[in-house]
Design a protein around this motif. Structure first.
Motif, PDB file in Angstrom:
ATOM      1  N   VAL A 259      46.075  16.442  74.310  1.00  0.00           N
ATOM      2  CA  VAL A 259      46.987  15.504  74.934  1.00  0.00           C
ATOM      3  C   VAL A 259      48.003  16.017  75.573  1.00  0.00           C
ATOM      4  O   VAL A 259      48.460  17.119  75.483  1.00  0.00           O
ATOM      5  CB  VAL A 259      47.496  14.438  73.844  1.00  0.00           C
ATOM      6  CG1 VAL A 259      48.351  15.589  72.859  1.00  0.00           C
ATOM      7  CG2 VAL A 259      48.390  13.472  74.246  1.00  0.00           C
ATOM      8  N   THR A 260      48.481  15.365  76.846  1.00  0.00           N
ATOM      9  CA  THR A 260      49.683  15.906  77.650  1.00  0.00           C
ATOM     10  C   THR A 260      50.258  14.758  77.943  1.00  0.00           C
ATOM     11  O   THR A 260      49.921  13.498  77.863  1.00  0.00           O
ATOM     12  CB  THR A 260      48.962  16.454  78.913  1.00  0.00           C
ATOM     13  OG1 THR A 260      50.164  17.148  79.596  1.00  0.00           O
ATOM     14  CG2 THR A 260      48.312  15.520  79.798  1.00  0.00           C
ATOM     15  N   ALA A 261      51.453  14.801  78.504  1.00  0.00           N
ATOM     16  CA  ALA A 261      52.537  13.880  78.810  1.00  0.00           C
ATOM     17  C   ALA A 261      52.574  13.664  80.489  1.00  0.00           C
ATOM     18  O   ALA A 261      52.646  14.960  81.041  1.00  0.00           O
ATOM     19  CB  ALA A 261      53.957  14.243  78.340  1.00  0.00           C
ATOM     20  N   LEU A 262      52.529  12.670  81.119  1.00  0.00           N
ATOM     21  CA  LEU A 262      52.689  12.407  82.447  1.00  0.00           C
ATOM     22  C   LEU A 262      54.045  12.456  82.780  1.00  0.00           C
ATOM     23  O   LEU A 262      54.989  11.940  82.116  1.00  0.00           O
ATOM     24  CB  LEU A 262      52.196  10.931  82.720  1.00  0.00           C
ATOM     25  CG  LEU A 262      50.689  10.716  82.737  1.00  0.00           C
ATOM     26  CD1 LEU A 262      50.268   9.313  83.167  1.00  0.00           C
ATOM     27  CD2 LEU A 262      49.719  11.818  83.117  1.00  0.00           C
ATOM     28  N   PRO A 263      54.542  12.804  84.085  1.00  0.00           N
ATOM     29  CA  PRO A 263      55.777  12.887  84.445  1.00  0.00           C
ATOM     30  C   PRO A 263      56.358  11.547  84.761  1.00  0.00           C
ATOM     31  O   PRO A 263      56.820  11.302  85.862  1.00  0.00           O
ATOM     32  CB  PRO A 263      55.896  13.751  85.658  1.00  0.00           C
ATOM     33  CG  PRO A 263      54.218  13.778  85.999  1.00  0.00           C
ATOM     34  CD  PRO A 263      53.657  13.370  85.015  1.00  0.00           C
ATOM     35  N   VAL A 264      56.481  10.692  83.822  1.00  0.00           N
ATOM     36  CA  VAL A 264      57.086   9.262  84.252  1.00  0.00           C
ATOM     37  C   VAL A 264      58.315   9.189  83.116  1.00  0.00           C
ATOM     38  O   VAL A 264      58.363   9.218  82.094  1.00  0.00           O
ATOM     39  CB  VAL A 264      56.090   8.216  83.883  1.00  0.00           C
ATOM     40  CG1 VAL A 264      56.606   6.936  84.046  1.00  0.00           C
ATOM     41  CG2 VAL A 264      54.873   8.563  84.566  1.00  0.00           C
ATOM     42  N   ARG A 265      59.431   8.806  83.657  1.00  0.00           N
ATOM     43  CA  ARG A 265      60.554   8.629  82.802  1.00  0.00           C
ATOM     44  C   ARG A 265      60.432   7.277  82.253  1.00  0.00           C
ATOM     45  O   ARG A 265      60.320   6.150  82.678  1.00  0.00           O
ATOM     46  CB  ARG A 265      61.780   8.786  83.914  1.00  0.00           C
ATOM     47  CG  ARG A 265      62.909   8.707  83.287  1.00  0.00           C
ATOM     48  CD  ARG A 265      64.302   8.742  84.324  1.00  0.00           C
ATOM     49  NE  ARG A 265      65.580   8.173  83.803  1.00  0.00           N
ATOM     50  CZ  ARG A 265      66.564   8.219  84.505  1.00  0.00           C
ATOM     51  NH1 ARG A 265      66.374   8.696  85.696  1.00  0.00           N
ATOM     52  NH2 ARG A 265      67.706   7.625  83.992  1.00  0.00           N
TER      53      ARG A 265
END
Length: 316
Positions: A259-265
């Protein structure tokens, strides 16, 4: 016939040390007192324990049999002392732990594994639950410690809450997701994909709805809901779905590349992960040691997250 266990240990000490004087020294007693005890025991048994006139001292068959039982008693006493020492130091015993499924499976489980490697005599009984259930279980005494997200203002008087990690959420997906390869992600990019919703009634489910509303997404399609972290990761891996997860979970799972995280604040929830326990209820040594161990592990995790998070994934 009832025989004093101390007399059995005395016979074992005499034989093992090689004589009355040596056995008495081993027992921290005087030689005359040990000699008197042997004579009294012989009179009570009606049988000799050491052959008359033999030097060095030679035990009879009965003496050897009784001495063997004395060694059993000595070994049992030493084992009991060791068990008490382990228990009092929190290195043995049972800790009953419960917590929210996503955090327990995604973060705490790896810490439990390392704890039990260090302290193999400890048994951990782990269950799942959310704040209302965990509070009730603590109240009736079926668990010793809960690990869950909460707001300090929501803690009832009969419970105590010790924060260990700030709440931070991210939009998560599989590393193979089309958006994972983009250096920047726009709102319209996100809106095109289905969502995995955490179990209804969980804090994370509320976070998902609030997070999407905060970034302007009010109409979204849920393709999968409920399930464990393992099932959520499996659905992510086999689809182009998105979900909202605590950043600590994504960070801990990163080495597995699932799993990874999207660069969305996202706006972070007004909660902290922490230890919930019954106020004024004494902690057994093993529970105290386990909590202390987790506190240290979470401090390390928080520091690593802060260092890594200076990218742009969750920085505010």
């Amino acid at each position: 016939m009832k025989i004093d266990p101390n007399h059995l240990q005395m016979l074992a000490a005499i034989i093992d040390a090689g004589g009355l004087t040596e056995g008495a020294a081993l027992l921290n007693k005087s030689q005359p007192s040990v000699s008197r005890s042997v004579s009294m025991l012989e009179q009570r048994l009606g049988s000799r324990l050491f052959e008359k006139g033999k030097r060095p001292l030679r035990p009879t068959e009965l003496c050897r049999i009784l001495a063997a039982q004395g060694r059993v008693i000595t070994d049992a006493g030493q084992a009991a002392e060791a068990a008490v020492t382990l228990y009092s130091r929190g290195k043995a015993g049972t800790a009953r732990i419960a917590g929210t499924p996503i955090f327990m499976d995604g973060v705490v489980s790896t810490m439990m594994a390392s704890f039990q490697t260090a302290f193999p005599e400890v048994t951990i009984q782990q269950t799942y639950g959310y704040f209302p259930e965990l509070s009730e279980q603590l109240n009736v005494g079926t668990i010793d410690l809960a690990i869950c997200p909460a707001r300090p203002d929501d803690i009832p008087p009969h419970l105590t809450f010790k924060p260990i990690l700030r709440g931070r959420n991210v939009i998560a997906c599989a590393p193979t997701h089309p958006l994972a390869r983009k250096p920047a992600v726009k709102l319209e990019d996100i809106a095109a994909f289905p969502w995995i919703a955490p179990p209804a009634g969980s804090p994370l489910y509320t976070d998902l709805k609030r997070a999407l509303e905060d970034i302007g997404i009010t109409d979204f399609r849920v393709s999968f809901t409920g399930g464990s972290l393992a099932s959520i990761l499996s659905v992510l891996a086999g689809s182009n779905s998105l979900t909202v997860l605590p950043y600590s979970v994504v960070f801990t799972q990163r080495r597995a590349n699932t799993v990874t995280a999207l660069p969305v604040r996202l706006e972070h929830p007004n909660r902290e992960l922490g230890f919930l326990r019954r106020a004024k209820r004494p902690k057994r040594p093993v529970v105290a040691r386990f909590q202390s161990y987790l506190e240290t592990e979470f401090k390390v995790l928080a520091r690593r997250i802060n260092d890594h998070g200076r990218a742009d994934t969750w920085r505010r």
